[in-house]
Design a protein around this motif. Structure first.
Motif, PDB file in Angstrom:
ATOM      1  N   ARG A 183      -4.034  -4.692   5.337  1.00 30.04           N
ATOM      2  CA  ARG A 183      -4.594  -4.039   6.528  1.00 30.04           C
ATOM      3  C   ARG A 183      -3.686  -2.939   7.069  1.00 30.04           C
ATOM      4  NH1 ARG A 183      -5.173  -6.160  10.929  1.00 30.04           N
ATOM      5  NH2 ARG A 183      -3.761  -7.949  10.883  1.00 30.04           N
ATOM      6  N   PHE A 184      -2.454  -2.848   6.552  1.00 28.88           N
ATOM      7  CA  PHE A 184      -1.478  -1.895   7.080  1.00 28.88           C
ATOM      8  C   PHE A 184      -1.393  -0.650   6.209  1.00 28.88           C
ATOM      9  CE2 PHE A 184      -0.140  -5.793   9.084  1.00 28.88           C
ATOM     10  CZ  PHE A 184       0.373  -5.393  10.308  1.00 28.88           C
ATOM     11  N   ASP A 185      -1.065   0.467   6.863  1.00 28.56           N
ATOM     12  CA  ASP A 185      -0.646   1.655   6.140  1.00 28.56           C
ATOM     13  C   ASP A 185       0.816   1.430   5.765  1.00 28.56           C
ATOM     14  OD1 ASP A 185      -0.980   4.647   5.426  1.00 28.56           O
ATOM     15  OD2 ASP A 185       0.825   4.601   6.682  1.00 28.56           O
ATOM     16  N   ILE A 186       1.100   1.309   4.487  1.00 28.51           N
ATOM     17  CA  ILE A 186       2.416   0.875   4.034  1.00 28.51           C
ATOM     18  C   ILE A 186       3.521   1.866   4.411  1.00 28.51           C
ATOM     19  CG2 ILE A 186       3.814   0.237   2.044  1.00 28.51           C
ATOM     20  CD1 ILE A 186       1.778  -1.880   3.043  1.00 28.51           C
ATOM     21  N   PRO A 187       3.347   3.183   4.260  1.00 30.62           N
ATOM     22  CA  PRO A 187       4.408   4.098   4.716  1.00 30.62           C
ATOM     23  C   PRO A 187       4.722   3.945   6.200  1.00 30.62           C
ATOM     24  CG  PRO A 187       2.935   5.248   3.225  1.00 30.62           C
ATOM     25  CD  PRO A 187       2.293   3.917   3.518  1.00 30.62           C
TER      26      PRO A 187
ATOM     27  N   VAL B 134      11.713  -5.101   7.977  1.00 34.19           N
ATOM     28  CA  VAL B 134      10.410  -5.772   7.933  1.00 34.19           C
ATOM     29  C   VAL B 134      10.565  -7.178   7.344  1.00 34.19           C
ATOM     30  CG1 VAL B 134       8.033  -5.686   7.086  1.00 34.19           C
ATOM     31  CG2 VAL B 134       9.244  -3.550   7.623  1.00 34.19           C
ATOM     32  N   ALA B 135      10.023  -8.161   8.041  1.00 38.67           N
ATOM     33  CA  ALA B 135       9.968  -9.534   7.541  1.00 38.67           C
ATOM     34  C   ALA B 135       8.529  -9.831   7.125  1.00 38.67           C
ATOM     35  CB  ALA B 135      10.417 -10.520   8.606  1.00 38.67           C
ATOM     36  N   VAL B 136       8.358 -10.314   5.904  1.00 40.23           N
ATOM     37  CA  VAL B 136       7.033 -10.667   5.384  1.00 40.23           C
ATOM     38  C   VAL B 136       7.014 -12.170   5.156  1.00 40.23           C
ATOM     39  CG1 VAL B 136       5.325 -10.285   3.576  1.00 40.23           C
ATOM     40  CG2 VAL B 136       6.838  -8.400   4.286  1.00 40.23           C
TER      41      VAL B 136
ATOM     42  N   ARG C 266      -4.811  -8.993  -5.430  1.00 34.59           N
ATOM     43  CA  ARG C 266      -4.298  -7.730  -5.971  1.00 34.59           C
ATOM     44  C   ARG C 266      -3.902  -6.739  -4.883  1.00 34.59           C
ATOM     45  NH1 ARG C 266      -7.338  -4.116 -10.634  1.00 34.59           N
ATOM     46  NH2 ARG C 266      -5.771  -2.447 -10.743  1.00 34.59           N
ATOM     47  N   ARG C 267      -4.736  -6.578  -3.862  1.00 36.12           N
ATOM     48  CA  ARG C 267      -4.439  -5.586  -2.825  1.00 36.12           C
ATOM     49  C   ARG C 267      -3.153  -5.943  -2.082  1.00 36.12           C
ATOM     50  NH1 ARG C 267      -8.963  -5.039   1.271  1.00 36.12           N
ATOM     51  NH2 ARG C 267      -7.655  -3.295   1.973  1.00 36.12           N
ATOM     52  N   GLU C 268      -2.997  -7.205  -1.743  1.00 32.77           N
ATOM     53  CA  GLU C 268      -1.807  -7.620  -1.010  1.00 32.77           C
ATOM     54  C   GLU C 268      -0.555  -7.539  -1.882  1.00 32.77           C
ATOM     55  OE1 GLU C 268      -4.707  -9.102  -0.892  1.00 32.77           O
ATOM     56  OE2 GLU C 268      -5.262  -9.089   1.228  1.00 32.77           O
ATOM     57  N   GLU C 269      -0.688  -7.918  -3.145  1.00 34.14           N
ATOM     58  CA  GLU C 269       0.471  -7.821  -4.039  1.00 34.14           C
ATOM     59  C   GLU C 269       0.893  -6.362  -4.225  1.00 34.14           C
ATOM     60  OE1 GLU C 269       0.146  -9.866  -7.717  1.00 34.14           O
ATOM     61  OE2 GLU C 269      -0.210 -11.833  -6.822  1.00 34.14           O
ATOM     62  N   ASN C 270      -0.078  -5.474  -4.407  1.00 37.37           N
ATOM     63  CA  ASN C 270       0.257  -4.051  -4.537  1.00 37.37           C
ATOM     64  C   ASN C 270       0.901  -3.519  -3.263  1.00 37.37           C
ATOM     65  OD1 ASN C 270      -0.537  -3.421  -7.193  1.00 37.37           O
ATOM     66  ND2 ASN C 270      -2.687  -3.271  -6.598  1.00 37.37           N
ATOM     67  N   ALA C 271       0.397  -3.952  -2.118  1.00 36.12           N
ATOM     68  CA  ALA C 271       0.958  -3.491  -0.845  1.00 36.12           C
ATOM     69  C   ALA C 271       2.406  -3.936  -0.703  1.00 36.12           C
ATOM     70  CB  ALA C 271       0.114  -4.015   0.320  1.00 36.12           C
ATOM     71  N   LEU C 272       2.700  -5.184  -1.062  1.00 34.01           N
ATOM     72  CA  LEU C 272       4.077  -5.668  -0.965  1.00 34.01           C
ATOM     73  C   LEU C 272       4.982  -4.936  -1.950  1.00 34.01           C
ATOM     74  CD1 LEU C 272       6.180  -7.514   0.223  1.00 34.01           C
ATOM     75  CD2 LEU C 272       5.423  -9.329  -1.351  1.00 34.01           C
TER      76      LEU C 272
ATOM     77  N   ASN D 200       9.483  -1.132  -2.421  1.00 33.60           N
ATOM     78  CA  ASN D 200      10.102   0.068  -2.979  1.00 33.60           C
ATOM     79  C   ASN D 200      10.417   1.100  -1.909  1.00 33.60           C
ATOM     80  OD1 ASN D 200       9.903  -1.143  -5.460  1.00 33.60           O
ATOM     81  ND2 ASN D 200       8.125   0.049  -6.129  1.00 33.60           N
ATOM     82  N   LEU D 201       9.489   1.295  -0.971  1.00 36.65           N
ATOM     83  CA  LEU D 201       9.719   2.286   0.088  1.00 36.65           C
ATOM     84  C   LEU D 201      10.880   1.879   0.988  1.00 36.65           C
ATOM     85  CD1 LEU D 201       6.111   3.304   1.222  1.00 36.65           C
ATOM     86  CD2 LEU D 201       7.857   4.817   0.273  1.00 36.65           C
TER      87      LEU D 201
END
Length: 235
Positions: free
Chosen positions: A77-81, A89-91, A101-107, A112-113
């Protein structure tokens, strides 16, 4: 006499540093939280069972670093940048996004950022990152390389503090005598402390009785019966 009904009202947990009791069972993770400048690779994972203090420590860390705490399940749900611009950030509950898939890609992108810009990433889960069932291979390898600290089962001092905190969070005045009675008789975990205090509270409300050792004794018996048959108690 009309029966008084109790409702499962939300309990506001105290999550400040002053509310986190430190003993030998959790001193190592606390020291790492307070030494963020020396995290290898800029990241840290905290593991431990339910109600062991992972969320509390994550909030303590976020308060110290002006960071943010989010659930892994909410990552998509977040804009990752924008999220990465928080720097720290704590996850929480990373294993919950296994196979999503969407959540794994977001993490993966958040990881990396953050680290490319000198940020810090704190991760939590009940087990070690090497046991998190993440499908995305690149993310799985990065998580497996994260330094891990583990919250050990509570010793007597910590378990007593957890009981007192659970009573305090529910705005219940519980004397040392009640805690001393419960301590040697209860299942020794933070989750058990939370469930037991909730059960004592519900019994007190439903029966319009003050909280006492006899009432706590009944709650212990009900809790033990539930543990044996795997069912929930509903007084």
């Amino acid at each position: 006499m009309a029966e008084q009904l109790s409702f499962d009202l939300p309990v506001r947990a105290a999550l400040g540093r002053e509310d986190f009791f430190v003993t030998s069972a959790n001193a190592g993770p606390v020291a790492m939280i307070e030494d963020v400048a020396h995290w290898p690779g800029g990241k840290l994972a905290i593991s431990g069972p339910e109600a062991s203090g992972k969320t509390h420590l994550a909030h303590v860390w976020a308060d110290r670093t002006d960071g943010v705490v989010i659930s892994a399940s909410d990552l998509a749900r977040f804009d990752i940048p924008t999220l990465a611009s928080a720097v720290n950030v704590a996850v929480e509950d990373v294993p919950h996004i296994s196979g999503r898939r969407r959540e794994e890609n977001a993490l993966f992108h958040l990881h990396n950022l953050l680290l490319s810009e000198g940020g810090r990433l704190l991760l939590t889960g009940r087990e070690a990152p090497t046991r998190w069932a993440i499908d995305l291979a690149d993310l799985r390898s990065r998580l497996a390389g994260t330094t891990l600290v583990t919250l050990d089962p509570p010793d007597d001092a910590l378990l007593a503090a957890l009981l007192k905190k659970q009573f305090h969070d529910r705005q219940i005045r519980a004397g040392d005598g009640l805690v001393d009675y419960l301590l040697p008789r209860m299942t020794r975990s933070g989750a058990a402390a939370r469930r037991l205090v909730a059960l004592i509270d519900r019994l007190s409300l439903n029966e319009r009785r003050s909280i006492s050792v006899p009432l706590a004794r009944r709650a212990l018996e009900m809790s033990q019966n539930r543990d044996e048959d795997g069912a929930e108690d509903h007084p």
